[in-house]
Design a protein around this motif. Structure first.
Motif, mmCIF file in Angstrom:
data_model
loop_
_atom_site.group_PDB
_atom_site.id
_atom_site.type_symbol
_atom_site.label_atom_id
_atom_site.label_comp_id
_atom_site.label_asym_id
_atom_site.label_seq_id
_atom_site.Cartn_x
_atom_site.Cartn_y
_atom_site.Cartn_z
ATOM 1 N N ASP A 56 0.958 -1.094 -0.002
ATOM 2 C CA ASP A 56 0.057 0.185 0.019
ATOM 3 C C ASP A 56 0.988 1.389 -0.081
ATOM 4 O OD1 ASP A 56 0.737 0.715 2.673
ATOM 5 O OD2 ASP A 56 -0.594 -0.918 3.274
ATOM 6 N N ARG B 45 1.949 3.372 2.044
ATOM 7 C CA ARG B 45 3.021 3.132 3.186
ATOM 8 C C ARG B 45 4.504 2.897 2.763
ATOM 9 N NH1 ARG B 45 -0.449 0.236 7.753
ATOM 10 N NH2 ARG B 45 -0.910 -0.944 5.947
ATOM 11 N N LEU C 55 -3.545 4.464 6.696
ATOM 12 C CA LEU C 55 -2.829 5.197 5.634
ATOM 13 C C LEU C 55 -2.630 6.696 5.980
ATOM 14 C CD1 LEU C 55 -4.336 3.662 2.299
ATOM 15 C CD2 LEU C 55 -2.775 2.806 3.825
ATOM 16 N N THR D 120 -0.980 -1.279 -5.896
ATOM 17 C CA THR D 120 -0.978 -1.463 -4.535
ATOM 18 C C THR D 120 -1.949 -2.718 -4.447
ATOM 19 O OG1 THR D 120 -3.161 0.106 -4.260
ATOM 20 C CG2 THR D 120 -0.591 0.991 -3.812
#
Length: 283
Positions: free
Chosen positions: A90, A92, A127, A224
């Motif tokens: 994702d 991050r 997130l 992602t």
């Protein structure tokens, strides 16, 4: 270390910084709390739109004729169009400062299952810190959403969804457009940013919509994993598996992502530790 294809440039979970069990579970995108939240959001949406209109919209988003056509076209002509420059769990895992240093001027996000739960306007809570870092790295107005739901004329003709997202996620602009990904050029996006798509990053969770659209138009493409698949329809789950199978086959046949002129080595933008709390300097 980074995993090898068919999932290229994704940080290995085994080498990520160790996390306490409680923190790791809290950040898991597929927790039961999200299922409840998504179901509630869907119910609210159905009540607002009317059940018949909501179902037409939901079914329309789940079956994308342009996406089906893209699979056939890409398979017949140029498989690398479906291969992302970078694949990560994702947002991050992305190093926004490195992207800025490489010369990218903005980031375009898909919405559902990339930044938010499906049909939900608010950012997925785990997130938040990474999105804050992204917003601090790029100048005001440099973050946008380009979605096959909110902002699409077919499903959001009056821009109600787009405005709700802009109110819920500070610093993001939802680009209005007429054609579903992967179809259409990047005119609306380039007009908003005032630059070529080559200077922009496109982040999404689908190979044959987000990635194909991004590569066709010159973006740096980042794939992602979906944030929440528990409430997805049987059809969408099967399509995801088919996409993964096809992509894996293409990697095994030796196909590679198209090289991007601003970032020949995409590994530069992948962080090993998504929980790095270092302050991102505004550039």
């Amino acid at each position: 270390m980074l995993r090898s294809p068919p999932v290229p440039l994704r940080p290995s979970a085994a080498r990520a910084s160790p996390l306490p069990p409680s923190r790791s579970r809290a950040a898991n995108p597929n927790t039961d709390t999200t299922t409840t939240t998504t179901a509630a959001a869907s119910a609210d949406r159905a009540a607002t739109m009317g059940a018949a209109a909501w179902w037409r919209r939901a079914l329309g988003q789940r079956f994308n004729p342009a996406g089906v056509a893209a699979v056939a076209a890409v398979a017949a002509s140029k498989p690398p169009l479906a291969l992302p420059h970078v694949s990560v769990q994702d947002i991050r895992w992305l190093d926004w400062a490195e992207l800025r240093r490489a010369g990218f001027r903005g980031v375009v996000f898909d919405k559902d299952n990339t930044l938010t739960a499906p049909y939900a306007p608010a950012l997925w809570p785990p997130l938040a810190a990474a999105f804050d870092q992204c917003r601090a790295t790029f100048p005001p107005g440099a973050l946008a959403i380009y979605s096959n739901s909110a902002g699409l004329t077919e499903y959001d003709p009056d821009g109600v969804d787009a405005r709700a997202i802009e109110a819920a996620i500070e610093g993001v602009h939802v680009i209005r457009h007429d054609v579903k990904k992967p179809g259409g050029p990047a005119n609306e996006i380039e007009s908003y940013f005032g630059c070529s798509a080559t200077n922009l990053v496109l982040v999404g969770d689908r190979y044959f919509t987000d990635v194909v659209y991004g590569n066709r138009n010159g973006f740096l493409t980042v794939l992602t994993e979906p944030l929440n698949i528990s409430d997805e329809s049987y059809i969408v789950k099967r399509v995801r598996k088919l996409e993964a199978y096809i992509i894996s086959y293409w990697y095994k046949k030796g196909h590679k992502p198209i090289e991007h002129p601003l970032l020949p080595d995409a590994r530069r933008i992948v962080k090993f530790d998504p929980y790095d709390d270092s302050v991102t300097t505004r550039i």
